[in-house]
Design an enzyme around this catalytic site. Structure first.
Site, PDB file in Angstrom:
ATOM      1  N   ARG A  97       0.815  -1.212   0.000  1.00  0.00           N
ATOM      2  CA  ARG A  97       0.000   0.000   0.000  1.00  0.00           C
ATOM      3  C   ARG A  97       0.852   1.268   0.000  1.00  0.00           C
ATOM      4  O   ARG A  97       0.496   2.277  -0.584  1.00  0.00           O
ATOM      5  CB  ARG A  97      -0.956   0.009   1.199  1.00  0.00           C
ATOM      6  N   ASP A 121      -3.339  -3.806   4.542  1.00  0.00           N
ATOM      7  CA  ASP A 121      -4.218  -4.472   5.491  1.00  0.00           C
ATOM      8  C   ASP A 121      -5.658  -4.474   5.016  1.00  0.00           C
ATOM      9  O   ASP A 121      -6.140  -3.499   4.433  1.00  0.00           O
ATOM     10  CB  ASP A 121      -4.170  -3.764   6.854  1.00  0.00           C
ATOM     11  N   MET A 341     -12.603   5.014  12.110  1.00  0.00           N
ATOM     12  CA  MET A 341     -12.068   5.164  10.763  1.00  0.00           C
ATOM     13  C   MET A 341     -12.203   3.923   9.893  1.00  0.00           C
ATOM     14  O   MET A 341     -12.384   4.018   8.686  1.00  0.00           O
ATOM     15  CB  MET A 341     -10.601   5.589  10.838  1.00  0.00           C
TER      16      MET A 341
END
Length: 435
Positions: A97, A121, A341
């Site tokens: 990422r 993740d 989040m």
């Protein structure tokens, strides 16, 4: 696939030095693409995600010299932009990422950038809109090939502008800052992230010749310059690792000293664990956690149940909510953990429940932890690490549990914590890695 076998219930003791900050490293290392001159970086963590990014830069033609155990010198004099058209690039960049962080520097210096949809993740939706909308406001043209999951950005002649970010994304802000430092004119970024990692990046860019005002605030003003030079930079210690060690010490009733913690850059992390009842002392820049047989969760002033929620800086980082949750399982009292989040990050609590923890998963974002003051110790089980932070939280639980636990897929933990098994063994942990 590697696994850990952990015999829990042992008290640990000793001193541990936190690694360099993973989240800072991904930004700082990407920034070396902004200059043809050498950039010497120290305290780089030896973890999977960071090594993957370094390897990706090497494939792009960046000269990389290892100058010490945790130090590298990067020279991006000749970058091979054609590598971005290869299948090798697509495979390597999509597995990390953090690879998205090279787009801003490539747009700034070369006016072009390409990127497959990056991995990371599986903790819920982690959209990239902030990055690309920011680039578009600077004048870049963006195209997404949904069939091949490939982004192409044309950043020829970037020009400064005013922008108000829709979210204070750390990586989004960093990427836009790196694109703006070489753009023509002045760029104002409002609702910018202001985490210590961003402060470190901006300070390094200023030493390279960038002109940035408002560092540490949510409003950054950047005056574009024609070119940047080389510099030397040292990473902060990883605040997530520091918080993990605090929680581990409390859970295992251990006496641990965390060395060189840069307490001034930890924000409310120490205070949050203190609200869970964890005692600690600041000794210079070290954090000493005494062995505690019992610790008690505070309540609010009116007597209501404590809530710990994640928030953008200077709030409590979402990366430590999993650790706070597992720490509360052996405390006395009740706490509501609110993960705002990411909607999939609390799903690992089913493993803690299997270990004997008293937890009510209210919905994907909230869990109530009922701490029973060690009246019922956790028990060892076999489990799988779903992501970096949940993985280390399960490891902490296993270290405190009675009996033996097996944790599979520990490559997830390795992505964020360097040599974690060896470092814990040095403190007296009974942990073994096996395939």
């Amino acid at each position: 696939m590697a696994s850990f076998r952990v015999k829990g219930g042992k008290r640990l003791k000793g001193t541990i030095i936190p690694q360099g900050a993973k989240n800072e490293a991904l930004q700082i290392i990407s920034a070396v693409l902004l200059t043809s001159e050498p950039v010497h970086i120290h305290k780089i963590p030896n973890i999977r995600d960071v090594i993957k990014l370094i390897d990706l830069l090497a494939d792009l033609g960046v000269r990389i010299e290892k100058t010490g155990e945790e130090s590298y010198r990067f020279t991006a004099r000749e970058v091979n932009l054609k590598f971005m058209d290869t299948e090798d690039f697509k495979q390597k960049a999509s597995s990390l990422r953090g690879s998205i962080m090279i787009l801003g520097p490539l747009l700034a210096r070369y006016g072009t950038g390409k990127m497959p949809r990056p991995g990371g993740d599986k903790i819920g939706r982690r959209r990239l809109d902030t990055h690309f909308v920011g680039f578009q406001k600077l004048g870049a043209k963006f195209n997404y090939d949904s069939q091949n999951a490939f982004y192409t950005v044309d950043g020829t002649n970037l020009k400064g502008c005013y922008m108000h970010l829709d979210e204070a994304s750390v990586t989004g802000t960093a990427n836009i800052v790196m694109a703006a430092v070489l753009a023509e004119g002045e760029t104002t970024i409002y609702n910018a992230a202001c985490e210590p990692y961003l402060q470190q990046l901006c300070s390094m860019l200023v030493r390279m010749g960038a002109k940035i005002q408002g560092i540490g605030s949510n409003k950054l003003i950047i005056e574009g310059v024609e070119s940047l030079g080389g510099t030397e930079h040292t990473m902060l210690p990883d605040m997530i690792e520091i918080g993990s060690f605090i929680g581990m010490a409390a859970m295992t009733q251990s006496e641990i000293t965390i060395k060189d913690a840069r307490i001034d850059m930890l924000g409310i992390i120490p205070d949050t664990f203190k609200r869970l009842g964890v005692k600690m002392e600041f000794r210079g820049d070290d954090i000493f956690i005494p062995a505690q047989e019992h610790y008690e969760i505070e309540s609010f002033i009116d007597g209501s149940i404590l809530t710990i929620a994640d928030a953008i800086w200077p709030g409590f980082t979402p990366d430590l909510l999993s650790v706070a949750l597992v720490t509360a399982t052996q405390a006395k009292g009740t706490v509501l953990i609110h993960q705002k989040m990411f909607e999939s990050r609390l799903f690992f609590v089913d493993k803690l429940i299997d270990m004997g923890a008293q937890i009510i998963l209210c919905d994907p974002h909230r869990a109530t932890v009922i701490g029973l003051d060690r009246a019922f110790p956790l028990r060892g089980i076999s489990m799988t690490s779903p992501d970096i932070r949940a993985g280390v939280s399960l490891l902490i639980a296993a270290l405190s549990a009675e009996g033996t636990s097996t944790i599979h897929n520990v490559e997830q933990i390795d992505r964020g914590y360097q040599f974690i098994d060896k470092r814990l063994q040095a403190l007296g942990a009974d942990i073994e890695r096996f395939d």
